[in-house]
Write an enzyme that holds these catalytic residues in place. Structure first.
Site, PDB file in Angstrom:
ATOM      1  N   SER A   1       0.846  -1.187   0.000  1.00 19.15           N
ATOM      2  CA  SER A   1       0.000   0.000   0.000  1.00 19.15           C
ATOM      3  C   SER A   1       0.892   1.250   0.000  1.00 19.15           C
ATOM      4  O   SER A   1       1.695   1.437  -0.904  1.00 19.15           O
ATOM      5  CB  SER A   1      -0.957  -0.028   1.200  1.00 19.15           C
ATOM      6  OG  SER A   1      -1.988   0.924   1.059  1.00 19.15           O
TER       7      SER A   1
ATOM      8  N   GLU B   1      -1.790  -2.471  -8.186  1.00 21.54           N
ATOM      9  CA  GLU B   1      -2.966  -2.783  -7.376  1.00 21.54           C
ATOM     10  C   GLU B   1      -3.407  -1.483  -6.716  1.00 21.54           C
ATOM     11  O   GLU B   1      -2.681  -0.502  -6.695  1.00 21.54           O
ATOM     12  CB  GLU B   1      -2.648  -3.847  -6.315  1.00 21.54           C
ATOM     13  CG  GLU B   1      -1.627  -3.433  -5.261  1.00 21.54           C
ATOM     14  CD  GLU B   1      -2.229  -2.693  -4.067  1.00 21.54           C
ATOM     15  OE1 GLU B   1      -3.413  -2.922  -3.734  1.00 21.54           O
ATOM     16  OE2 GLU B   1      -1.523  -1.862  -3.468  1.00 21.54           O
TER      17      GLU B   1
ATOM     18  N   HIS C   1      -4.883  -5.342  -1.587  1.00 20.83           N
ATOM     19  CA  HIS C   1      -5.772  -5.175  -0.442  1.00 20.83           C
ATOM     20  C   HIS C   1      -6.868  -6.231  -0.492  1.00 20.83           C
ATOM     21  O   HIS C   1      -8.044  -5.943  -0.746  1.00 20.83           O
ATOM     22  CB  HIS C   1      -6.387  -3.776  -0.452  1.00 20.83           C
ATOM     23  CG  HIS C   1      -5.410  -2.668  -0.251  1.00 20.83           C
ATOM     24  ND1 HIS C   1      -4.525  -2.256  -1.235  1.00 20.83           N
ATOM     25  CD2 HIS C   1      -5.174  -1.879   0.823  1.00 20.83           C
ATOM     26  CE1 HIS C   1      -3.799  -1.258  -0.766  1.00 20.83           C
ATOM     27  NE2 HIS C   1      -4.167  -1.014   0.477  1.00 20.83           N
TER      28      HIS C   1
END
Length: 307
Positions: free
Chosen positions: A110, A208, A278
């Site tokens: 992330s 992502e 995630h």
């Protein structure tokens, strides 16, 4: 290819830091027994539980924990508690010579993507895109496969992603072997124009994200396109884009239509559907190692990330 950090051993101590946002009270504590089950000891960063708005302490405090964990000879690897926002705020202040002299495992994803990109390019060290302690390991839905992915830190392991894990979809056919890089699309886009701008030439690009509607994903891919970051790739690995549905009643493209528009006519292989990001399970991968994307047998093979 990048330098691989040393593998972990049972009895090693890992450092826990929060270089981005703060974790909720009690969340990190839920994850610590998992580290113990791996045979690891742990040491919390001195400022790990600090709070400053949406940041886990001041820039100076978060940077200090990063530097301390890399310089401490008793720390064998570093695992991030969670992402959020804030890693980019400290990246231009990192002592990269210190990191170069003390290469270690760095594990997270992330917002940690900005650190992965910077360390990969400044230090040429392999880092790991994997589930974090407070935000993932502590969750009730933490999947057995996600837990198993930590085993790659103890023994050099070739990872093989195939359709037994999730259904994969081909956007462009082909076979490509190259260094795999990338991570969170928002953070990759944020690197443009900085000293840590991602270098995609000849690479397998993995992307992502979470909570980004189709028009936002379109916006970020367009920025990468106009920055020529999609022109000379070896291939593209599209991971999980969680909570990406459009809200409201305005006309929209679907996320699949956005990906098709950008990638279906590329001269390199592109596949989507990978449970990397995630999501649960979260298939953790090393960044900066050789990988092969093969649309013929629908596999992604990734070489070991430790030595």
């Amino acid at each position: 290819m990048r330098q691989k950090p040393k593998r972990l051993k049972k009895g090693d101590t890992v450092g826990i830091i929060s270089p981005s946002g703060p974790y909720r009270d009690g969340q990190l504590e839920k994850a610590l027994p998992f580290l113990e089950s791996l045979g690891l000891n742990y040491k919390l960063g001195e400022n790990c539980d600090k709070r400053w708005g949406y940041l886990a302490g001041s820039d100076e405090e978060r940077l200090s924990d990063l530097h301390t964990m890399f310089s401490d000879p008793d720390i064998a690897g570093i695992i991030c508690a969670r992402g959020g926002y804030g890693a980019a705020r400290i990246t231009d202040k990192i002592d990269f010579e210190l990191l170069n002299n003390n290469p270690k495992i760095l594990w997270g994803y992330s917002d940690i993507t900005f650190l992965h990109t910077a360390i990969g390019q400044k230090n040429n060290i392999v880092t790991f895109h994997g589930p974090m302690l407070a935000s993932d390991v502590a969750g009730e839905d933490f999947a057995p496969l996600s837990a198993k992915m930590f085993e790659q830190l103890f023994e050099p392991t070739e990872l093989i992603y195939e359709e037994s894990i999730s259904q994969l979809h081909i956007l462009c056919e082909g076979i490509a072997t190259a260094e795999i890089i990338g991570g969170n699309l928002s953070l990759l886009t944020n690197s443009l124009g900085t000293a840590f701008e991602i270098d995609t030439t000849g690479k397998l690009l993995f992307i992502e994200d979470i909570g980004e509607e189709p028009y936002r994903v379109d916006c970020m891919l367009n920025q990468l396109r106009q920055a020529k970051k999609l022109d000379h790739l070896a291939g593209v690995v599209i991971g999980d884009f969680a909570d990406a549905a459009s809200t409201g009643d305005k006309p929209t493209l679907t996320l699949d239509e956005v990906f098709d528009d950008y990638f279906c006519k590329k001269p390199y292989p592109v596949m989507k559907g990978f449970k990397i990001g995630h999501c649960q399970p979260h298939f953790a991968i090393p960044l900066g190692v050789e990988a092969t994307l093969n649309t013929e047998d629908k596999t992604l093979r990734i070489m070991p990330g430790v030595q």
